[in-house]
Write an enzyme that holds these catalytic residues in place. Structure first.
Site, mmCIF file in Angstrom:
data_model
loop_
_atom_site.group_PDB
_atom_site.id
_atom_site.type_symbol
_atom_site.label_atom_id
_atom_site.label_comp_id
_atom_site.label_asym_id
_atom_site.label_seq_id
_atom_site.Cartn_x
_atom_site.Cartn_y
_atom_site.Cartn_z
ATOM 1 N N SER A 235 0.843 -1.196 0.000
ATOM 2 C CA SER A 235 0.000 0.000 0.000
ATOM 3 C C SER A 235 0.877 1.245 0.000
ATOM 4 O O SER A 235 2.074 1.165 0.220
ATOM 5 C CB SER A 235 -0.930 -0.008 1.214
ATOM 6 O OG SER A 235 -0.307 0.662 2.285
ATOM 7 N N LYS A 236 0.237 2.358 -0.248
ATOM 8 C CA LYS A 236 0.965 3.636 -0.331
ATOM 9 C C LYS A 236 1.757 3.926 0.929
ATOM 10 O O LYS A 236 2.740 4.627 0.909
ATOM 11 C CB LYS A 236 -0.008 4.817 -0.441
ATOM 12 C CG LYS A 236 -0.972 4.815 -1.559
ATOM 13 C CD LYS A 236 -1.550 6.224 -1.658
ATOM 14 C CE LYS A 236 -3.049 6.276 -1.828
ATOM 15 N NZ LYS A 236 -3.590 5.583 -2.948
ATOM 16 N N ARG A 237 1.255 3.404 2.047
ATOM 17 C CA ARG A 237 1.891 3.716 3.319
ATOM 18 C C ARG A 237 3.118 2.836 3.607
ATOM 19 O O ARG A 237 3.878 3.116 4.512
ATOM 20 C CB ARG A 237 0.881 3.578 4.471
ATOM 21 C CG ARG A 237 -0.087 4.749 4.551
ATOM 22 C CD ARG A 237 -1.200 4.462 5.499
ATOM 23 N NE ARG A 237 -1.959 3.282 5.096
ATOM 24 C CZ ARG A 237 -2.905 3.306 4.169
ATOM 25 N NH1 ARG A 237 -3.223 4.411 3.561
ATOM 26 N NH2 ARG A 237 -3.551 2.203 3.836
#
Ligand code: GLU
Length: 466
Positions: A235-237
């Site tokens: 994920s982006k995180r």
């Protein structure tokens, strides 16, 4: 044969994620492999979530990775505009066409796409998430013939849509399915290469192609990228997920691009690090894996290190000198020849340029900071102070600091006192550099010179905690 036209169609609603970069890359590679055209189309219909900032990040990251587009923002082309926000009239016209032939209708303020097939009214019951109330809702189930997707990567996939779906929301905004298909038709896209998460949309898209009386393009759904551990999607995180991070950390763009190629594709003979021209020559959609790819930060760093090693010294200096400057280690007055020598000695061991200043700090600063962890580790099996005490007078007596002279000294001490060579190397390295690892020790001694080496060994001994 028709010329291949691929496209990358990002929605600028967030930073540029490696999954998006890999999708762009596979589109770009396939276009370059076939001598076709690579289109960049900006899917910015969701005005509330799209920002100029995110658009700039996409364009900048694509340029950084060397993925040039033949048509799209800034370069134009015969099928523009390439921003969906500028194509609204065109979508209205296409919706009108569907309504005129009975394939779209208005209901509850929205416009719906009408599937073909037998219809039956079905009552659906579900629990309202917030109130917990049971709700009964009637809808029309359509018995439509299944759509066959002959996916280049996934093989044959059959799916049947069973409900009409919205193509224009009640606020007048056209929905992704409609604009995506209408533009792929208008821009004469021959291959839709996108993430596997879109596979569930493709049956809707094929229904739309059929309604417009157009042969669908070929589809290639590329596997997901999983996190380093576990079964979750990256994920982006997650650390390492954004292309910006690599830019900021001074990774080499060609190395990042090479690594991204390996997420779902393997070059011939398992030779994984290869020039982009060779990747272009080899790359084919049919060889993209079905299985999910896994992101591996260590491997990315390894690939980067290999690219750094392959750089000629002058190119490395050209990239590294400003980074040393920013870290305050060198300036206009620093001897260029010395910088060049430090680079020649250390280059092989550098995984990423962002860590380069901390790796070579001791060559440019007067005093060294001793890494306490390294000291504790060495002290477990050896007494670094005792070894340095032994070395100090011997080093002071050496006529020069050439490798052979220093090696002879280590050999002599080791033989005379029955102490392993490495038990001299590690304490001396720590005393002169402050670090537990680094380049060839003799090289460090030669570059620092006798005076500094002696001073640092003395300072190290003086710092001994009683
Ligand atoms: N805008 C869509 C996305 O970013 C494009 C999907 C597609 O490639 O068709 O996911």
């Amino acid at each position: 044969m028709t010329e291949v036209r691929t496209r990358f169609a990002p929605s600028p609603t967030g930073f540029f994620h490696i999954g998006s970069a890999r999708t762009a890359l596979f589109n770009w590679l396939y276009a370059r492999h076939t001598g076709g055209t690579f289109v960049l189309r900006i899917e910015d219909t969701d005005t509330a979530r799209n920002t100029k900032e995110f658009l700039d990040v996409i364009l900048e990251s694509m340029r950084w990775l060397g993925m040039d587009w033949d048509e799209g923002p800034e370069v134009g082309g015969d099928y523009g505009p390439y921003f969906q926000s500028q194509r609204k009239d065109f979508y209205k016209q296409k919706v009108r066409e569907l309504m005129d032939c009975g394939r779209a209708y208005e209901k509850d303020g929205a416009i719906w796409f009408r599937l073909e097939g037998e219809r039956e009214t079905v009552t659906e019951t579900y629990k309202d998430g917030s109130t917990g109330e049971t709700i009964c809702k009637e809808f029309e189930r359509v018995h439509a013939a299944p759509v066959v997707i002959d996916d280049i990567i996934r093989g044959r996939v059959e799916r049947a849509e069973d409900r009409d779906f919205v193509i224009v929301r009640s606020n007048g905004e056209p929905v992704f399915h409609l604009v995506n298909v209408v533009d792929d038709i208008a821009m004469k896209i021959t291959h839709v290469i996108r993430g596997e998460d879109h596979l569930s949309n493709t049956s809707k898209h094929i229904e739309l192609y059929k309604a417009f009386g157009v042969e669908p393009p070929k589809f290639a759904h590329i596997p997901l990228i999983l996190k380093t551990e576990g079964s979750g999607k990256m994920s982006k995180r997650d650390r390492g997920a954004l292309i910006e991070e690599y830019q900021q950390r001074h990774f080499l763009p060609a190395a990042v691009r090479n690594y991204l190629c390996l997420l779902g594709w393997t070059p011939k003979d398992d030779k994984e690090i290869l020039p982009i021209e060779e990747i272009i020559a080899q790359f084919d959609l049919a060889d993209v894996h079905q299985a999910n790819a896994r992101f591996d930060e260590r491997k990315m760093a390894f690939v980067n290190q290999e690219y750094l090693r392959a750089l000629p010294d002058e190119s490395f200096t050209w990239l590294a000198a400003p980074i040393l400057g920013e870290a305050g280690l060198v300036n206009d007055k620093t001897d260029e020849d010395y910088i060049q020598k430090v680079i020649a000695l250390t280059k092989e061991k550098v995984a990423a340029l962002d860590t380069f200043p901390s790796f070579v700090r001791y060559f440019f600063e007067d005093s060294v900071a001793i890494d306490e962890k390294a000291l504790a580790k060495i002290s477990k099996k050896n007494d670094p102070y005792a070894r340095c005490e032994e070395l100090l007078p011997e080093l002071a007596n050496l006529p020069d600091f050439e490798d052979a002279t220093v090696d002879a000294l280590f050999g002599k001490l080791s033989a005379e006192r029955g102490i392993k060579l490495s038990d001299y190397y590690a304490p001396l390295r720590l005393a002169v550099s402050g670090l537990g690892g680094g380049p060839h020790l003799q090289g460090i001694l030669r570059l620092l010179g006798k005076e500094k080496v002696i001073a640092r060994v003395k300072a190290f001994l003086a710092g001994k905690k009683s």
